[in-house]
Design a protein around this motif. Structure first.
Motif, PDB file in Angstrom:
ATOM      1  N   ASN A   4     114.526  43.149  26.086  1.00  0.00           N
ATOM      2  CA  ASN A   4     113.442  42.164  25.932  1.00  0.00           C
ATOM      3  C   ASN A   4     112.308  42.399  26.913  1.00  0.00           C
ATOM      4  OD1 ASN A   4     115.102  41.005  24.108  1.00  0.00           O
ATOM      5  ND2 ASN A   4     115.954  39.527  25.557  1.00  0.00           N
ATOM      6  N   PHE A   5     112.495  43.345  27.784  1.00  0.00           N
ATOM      7  CA  PHE A   5     111.484  43.574  28.808  1.00  0.00           C
ATOM      8  C   PHE A   5     110.676  44.821  28.477  1.00  0.00           C
ATOM      9  CE2 PHE A   5     114.544  40.834  30.750  1.00  0.00           C
ATOM     10  CZ  PHE A   5     113.804  40.014  31.580  1.00  0.00           C
ATOM     11  N   GLU A   6     109.375  44.600  28.361  1.00  0.00           N
ATOM     12  CA  GLU A   6     108.470  45.707  28.029  1.00  0.00           C
ATOM     13  C   GLU A   6     108.430  46.698  29.202  1.00  0.00           C
ATOM     14  OE1 GLU A   6     103.639  46.236  27.625  1.00  0.00           O
ATOM     15  OE2 GLU A   6     104.485  44.224  27.766  1.00  0.00           O
ATOM     16  N   THR A   7     108.362  47.994  28.884  1.00  0.00           N
ATOM     17  CA  THR A   7     108.186  48.982  29.957  1.00  0.00           C
ATOM     18  C   THR A   7     106.708  49.369  30.038  1.00  0.00           C
ATOM     19  OG1 THR A   7     110.410  49.861  29.684  1.00  0.00           O
ATOM     20  CG2 THR A   7     108.825  51.288  30.787  1.00  0.00           C
ATOM     21  N   VAL A   8     106.134  49.232  31.234  1.00  0.00           N
ATOM     22  CA  VAL A   8     104.730  49.591  31.438  1.00  0.00           C
ATOM     23  C   VAL A   8     104.695  50.834  32.327  1.00  0.00           C
ATOM     24  CG1 VAL A   8     102.496  48.812  32.341  1.00  0.00           C
ATOM     25  CG2 VAL A   8     104.108  47.149  31.382  1.00  0.00           C
ATOM     26  N   GLU A   9     104.070  51.882  31.838  1.00  0.00           N
ATOM     27  CA  GLU A   9     103.977  53.117  32.638  1.00  0.00           C
ATOM     28  C   GLU A   9     102.589  53.247  33.248  1.00  0.00           C
ATOM     29  OE1 GLU A   9     107.212  56.040  30.493  1.00  0.00           O
ATOM     30  OE2 GLU A   9     105.146  56.733  30.782  1.00  0.00           O
ATOM     31  N   PRO A 165     112.927  54.102  44.499  1.00  0.00           N
ATOM     32  CA  PRO A 165     112.049  55.275  44.401  1.00  0.00           C
ATOM     33  C   PRO A 165     112.407  56.124  43.187  1.00  0.00           C
ATOM     34  CG  PRO A 165     113.778  55.659  46.034  1.00  0.00           C
ATOM     35  CD  PRO A 165     113.988  54.258  45.519  1.00  0.00           C
ATOM     36  N   LEU A 166     111.433  56.851  42.668  1.00  0.00           N
ATOM     37  CA  LEU A 166     111.702  57.856  41.629  1.00  0.00           C
ATOM     38  C   LEU A 166     111.801  59.205  42.339  1.00  0.00           C
ATOM     39  CD1 LEU A 166     109.185  56.949  38.774  1.00  0.00           C
ATOM     40  CD2 LEU A 166     111.688  56.835  38.656  1.00  0.00           C
ATOM     41  N   LYS A 189     104.268  56.545  38.164  1.00  0.00           N
ATOM     42  CA  LYS A 189     104.459  57.990  38.381  1.00  0.00           C
ATOM     43  C   LYS A 189     103.340  58.473  39.294  1.00  0.00           C
ATOM     44  CE  LYS A 189     106.251  58.502  33.714  1.00  0.00           C
ATOM     45  NZ  LYS A 189     106.003  59.088  32.386  1.00  0.00           N
ATOM     46  N   ALA A 190     103.700  59.141  40.386  1.00  0.00           N
ATOM     47  CA  ALA A 190     102.669  59.506  41.370  1.00  0.00           C
ATOM     48  C   ALA A 190     102.939  60.871  41.985  1.00  0.00           C
ATOM     49  CB  ALA A 190     102.636  58.451  42.469  1.00  0.00           C
ATOM     50  N   LYS A 191     101.856  61.495  42.453  1.00  0.00           N
ATOM     51  CA  LYS A 191     102.004  62.789  43.155  1.00  0.00           C
ATOM     52  C   LYS A 191     102.385  62.571  44.619  1.00  0.00           C
ATOM     53  CE  LYS A 191      98.669  64.938  40.094  1.00  0.00           C
ATOM     54  NZ  LYS A 191      97.213  65.124  39.898  1.00  0.00           N
ATOM     55  N   PRO A 465     113.255  60.610  30.859  1.00  0.00           N
ATOM     56  CA  PRO A 465     113.216  59.232  30.350  1.00  0.00           C
ATOM     57  C   PRO A 465     114.573  58.523  30.461  1.00  0.00           C
ATOM     58  CG  PRO A 465     112.123  60.728  28.820  1.00  0.00           C
ATOM     59  CD  PRO A 465     112.716  61.585  29.893  1.00  0.00           C
ATOM     60  N   SER A 466     115.675  59.297  30.310  1.00  0.00           N
ATOM     61  CA  SER A 466     116.996  58.654  30.380  1.00  0.00           C
ATOM     62  C   SER A 466     117.249  58.066  31.779  1.00  0.00           C
ATOM     63  CB  SER A 466     118.093  59.661  30.026  1.00  0.00           C
ATOM     64  OG  SER A 466     118.053  60.725  30.954  1.00  0.00           O
TER      65      SER A 466
END
Ligand code: FAD
Length: 630
Positions: A4-9, A165-166, A189-191, A465-466
């Motif tokens: 139910n939660f939208e993913t915002v990139e 963190p990613l 997503k960041a450098k 993405p997984s």
């Protein structure tokens, strides 16, 4: 539920996490370099920037101004002061780097509209050697406005709590978090990523419990996210054993700086004895640090606490005596005397109204007139705030021109040991006493350095993405747990299948308070109590997997506590490792009650390995780069 939660990139070049003093400094500087080189800079804060972080309520003084141009102090003077106050353990390169940049941040604040007190000749009014008096109720509003103008509203995300963190190929490539107002999961997503999420409150049981629950010296906003984020990314951490225990006006935690420095007040025990004099011999136990001026803050605490432990409390700030002393010169001229008394009274109240309004309310509610009677002061519970008088945080690279070999420098100022991850303010370790202004300056240093890193390493690495889907599921899992089990018991507060964040926090605080030197045990611990703490910690960690939340608000509390738990665990590991007592007044290892310069004049560093999930704790050398003599 997560569905139910939208993913915002959001894809960006530089991601600044936090909206406090460090982040605002980073925003202003990075926006400048970003515009010059076509880089996108994005900022995300868990709260609303004009009032977020430790400066949210305002401050009455800027605690760090070196005054280089005026010739008031040198960089070396500051390194000496900081190192002395930290009982010898600080990074010369980091402290010096802040000292040489901080004045320009203060000048920016003034340009942006912050009222700094001036004397009749138009010079800044100094509270003490390093501090400037301000009318600072709106300090944070002013600093945040400049940061917002520099970045543009479209690049700012407020009320988004960053959870993790990613990571990709050993680098930090962004962060994930959730909106605390909307059903949105954010993937940034960041450098390069700059962590500036403040320090930690609520690890130890607060002195204010039921009757004043939630009241603490450190504001409730920052709950260990900086420590968690950097540790989870695999960054080397440092000085995790160093906590700060402020002695402040009792119960409302009003500041004491103006009283000690501006009003030249004394603190005494209940018998009117000045513990700094009657306990002076105790200082000799702490080697050279016991003889330096100013006496380190922890040692001052220690002397007062010895009196309290001996039943000579409560402690008092002798406000009436200080005001009388200052007004003495005007005696004989009734008009001038009255005028002076009025202005001192105003300053006393404004000090609280600028930054700790609750203390003014408490004074008013209990009929305290500072010119007539003393006010109680007391030690608070411990906090982690490395920008103030703590020191815990990520082990970061210093600047190239002040480098002391590869121990202190690896390419980019303020980069952690994880490529692409930078830290500033309470997130960076070993450069304490930078306070609001030094943190802003450090944010600027880190922001510029991160832009340089991006220009020289200009690739956007992305996680699969997984992995993101899994992180999303983990983020919202507490909601699922609650939904699945809450009907199992008649009162959803009590349930064998889950634990709610408030109960979890109480458990953590009880454990830390009783076994790891909280206020109730006069900040004392020993190897047996630490062993017991480690044992109980394992159960706590197991149960953290069962944290549940009935709504997004409680989900925020769950994540705050998950983050706190990591700050607590790293602290437990560090105080166990450091086999001495270096900072009495902050904590005492009763089984190792003395300072051991021979073996422990070093940093305690540690690392959690994201691959093996194992901790390692080890020493790093303190390198003396300036000829600092005590
Ligand atoms: P903060 O300014 O605290 O900012 C932290 C930011 O991180 C906030 O925006 C918060 O919302 C955000 N955040 C936290 N967690 C998350 C998350 N998970 N996701 C996203 N965002 C998050 N300095 C002085 O110069 N003079 C003084 O008189 C003085 N008095 C002080 C009194 C008190 C009680 C305290 C606590 C500090 C005082 N200081 C003073 C020090 C000064 O406030 C700090 O040095 C400074 O605020 C540190 O800046 P920071 O950016 O590291 O953290």
């Amino acid at each position: 539920m997560p569905m139910n939660f939208e993913t915002v990139e959001v894809t960006t070049d530089l991601l600044i996490i936090g909206g406090g003093m460090g982040a605002c400094g980073a925003a202003v500087e990075a926006a400048y370099w970003g515009k010059k080189h076509g880089l996108k800079v994005t900022l995300v804060d868990k709260a609303s920037m004009p009032r977020s972080g430790a400066v949210g309520m305002g401050l009455s003084a800027i605690n760090l101004y070196v005054g280089l141009a005026e010739g008031r102090n040198t960089v070396q003077d500051y390194v000496r002061y900081v190192k002395g106050d930290m009982m010898g353990i600080a990074r010369d390169d980091l402290v010096a780097n802040i000292a040489r940049h901080v004045d320009s941040s203060v000048h920016m604040f003034e340009k942006w509209g912050l009222p700094l007190w001036k004397d009749e000749e138009g010079n800044y009014v100094h509270e003490g050697k390093w501090q400037l008096m301000i009318s600072g109720e709106s300090y944070k509003v002013i600093v945040a406005e400049a940061a917002k103008n520099a970045l543009g509203e479209e690049n700012i995300y407020e009320r988004v709590f960053i959870t993790e963190p990613l990571l990709k190929d050993g680098k930090c490539v962004g962060a994930v978090g959730f909106s605390v107002r909307e059903n949105k999961f954010y993937v940034f997503k960041a450098k390069a990523t700059l962590c500036a999420m403040g320090g930690t409150v609520g690890v130890f049981k607060p002195k204010s419990t039921g009757e004043g629950a939630g009241r603490s010296w450190y504001p409730p906003f920052s709950t260990g996210s900086s420590a968690y984020f950097t540790m989870k990314a695999g960054a080397e951490m440092s000085s995790q054993e160093v906590r700060f225990v402020p002695i402040r006006f009792k119960d409302a935690y009003g500041p004491v700086g103006a009283w000690f420095l501006l009003f030249k007040s004394r603190a005494t025990n209940a018998m009117g004895e000045n513990y700094m004099e009657t306990r002076a011999d105790e200082l000799k136990k702490f080697g050279v640090y016991g003889s330096i001026k100013p006496i380190p803050a922890n040692l001052r605490n220690h002397l007062g606490l010895l009196d309290v432990q001996e039943g000579k409390g409560p402690l008092f700030m002798r406000t009436e005596e200080a005001i009388a002393n200052l007004a003495k010169a005007y005696e004989g001229d009734e008009k001038a005397f009255k005028k002076k008394m009025k202005s001192l009274e105003n300053e006393a109240w404004e000090d609280f109204l600028d930054m700790t309004i609750a203390q003014a309310l408490l004074w008013a509610a209990t009929n305290v007139q500072p010119e007539e009677r003393s006010s109680e002061i007391a030690a608070a519970e411990p906090y982690f705030i490395s920008s103030h008088s703590g020191s815990s945080g990520a082990w970061i690279s210093g600047p190239e021109d002040l480098s002391a070999g590869s121990d202190y420098f690896w390419g980019y100022a303020n980069m952690t040991t994880v490529p692409g991850l930078f830290a500033a303010g309470d997130a960076s370790g070993n450069c304490p006493h930078k306070f609001s202004s030094g943190t802003h300056a450090e944010g600027r240093i880190a922001g510029k350095s991160a832009c340089k890193y991006i220009l020289e390493n200009n690739t956007l690495l992305e996680v699969e993405p997984s992995v993101v889907e899994e992180m999303k599921a983990i983020t919202y899992k507490p909601l699922e747990i609650y939904e699945q089990y809450s009907g199992f018991s008649t009162d959803p507060q009590v349930n064998p299948n889950y634990i709610l964040p408030k109960q979890f926090m109480f458990r953590l605080q009880k454990l830390m308070d009783e076994y790891v030197g909280g206020a109730n045990v006069y900040f004392c611990m020993n190897s047996a109590s630490l062993e017991r703490a480690a044992e109980l910690f394992e159960f706590l960690k197991e149960d953290s997997e069962k944290l549940a939340a009935k709504d997004i608000y409680e989900l925020l509390r769950v994540w705050e506590n998950k983050h706190r738990m990591w700050q607590a665990e790293s602290h437990l590991r560090a105080v166990t490792f450091r086999d001495e007592t270096r900072w009495p007044g902050y904590y005492i290892r009763t089984d190792k009650p003395v300072i051991d310069e021979e073996n422990w004049h070093c940093f305690v560093n540690m690392k959690w390995d994201p691959q093996t999930k194992e901790w390692s704790v080890f020493k790093r050398p303190v390198i003396d780069m300036f000829d600092v003599k005590f």
